[in-house]
Write an enzyme that holds these catalytic residues in place. Structure first.
Site, PDB file in Angstrom:
ATOM      1  CD  GLU A  81      -2.777  -1.312   2.333  1.00  6.58           C
ATOM      2  OE1 GLU A  81      -3.172   0.027   2.879  1.00  6.58           O
ATOM      3  OE2 GLU A  81      -2.731  -2.307   3.108  1.00  6.58           O
ATOM      4  CE1 TYR A  93      -9.589   2.459  -5.088  1.00  4.90           C
ATOM      5  CE2 TYR A  93     -11.123   3.963  -5.286  1.00  4.90           C
ATOM      6  CZ  TYR A  93     -10.402   3.150  -4.702  1.00  4.90           C
ATOM      7  OH  TYR A  93     -10.876   3.378  -3.069  1.00  4.90           O
ATOM      8  CE  LYS A 109       5.673   0.600  16.060  1.00  8.89           C
ATOM      9  NZ  LYS A 109       6.914   1.234  15.573  1.00  8.89           N
TER      10      LYS A 109
END
Length: 156
Positions: A81, A93, A109
């Site tokens: 991403e 898009y 994390k």
């Protein structure tokens, strides 16, 4: 191992992701299709990276990028991403996103809350901005990779 594959040049179509980045976090991300994600080196470290990004034949902007399973959201599939450090009027898009990944910020994390996640991402963005102002990183912004050939279909 994070740095061995860098800089990493990649291009692909932007697809709909999980719809979380902009809606839940206020930090929109562009997601690559599964084929593009699967084309990444299998041993590239998961985590947060920085580099340059360009949508279509638009301007080249700073970006931060996450590779991995997003422990906070417990994804099953690895995702890539890209958060482009720029405000776009419309979503993109179906457009072609070209990126160059230059450096590694931190490993993935988990976070206790979405607020903790947001503040970590904001720190990542600040770090990316600092790094990308360095002359050796600025020069990649001008790379010919970002100029899509006119009139030729881009390979997906």
């Amino acid at each position: 191992a994070a740095m061995r594959h860098l800089p990493y040049f990649c291009r692909g179509e932007v697809v709909k992701g999980f719809g979380r980045g902009s809606k839940e976090l206020g930090i929109p991300t562009a997601n690559f299709s599964e084929q593009v994600v699967e084309s990444f080196p299998s041993d590239i470290s998961t985590g947060i990276y920085y580099g340059w990004a360009c949508v279509g034949n638009g301007d080249v902007h700073k970006m931060v990028l996450s590779i991995g399973w997003n422990p906070f959201y417990k994804n099953i599939k690895k995702s890539v991403e890209t958060h482009i450090i720029h405000t776009f009027k419309d979503d993109f898009y179906g457009e072609i996103l070209s990126i160059v990944i230059i450096g590694y910020i931190r490993s993935e994390k988990n976070f206790s809350s979405s607020d903790a996640l947001i503040s970590a991402i904001q720190e990542d963005i600040e770090e990316a901005k600092r790094q990308l102002d360095l002359p050796e990183h600025l020069k990649l912004k001008e790379d010919n990779f970002f100029h899509l050939p006119e009139g030729k279909p881009v390979n997906h």
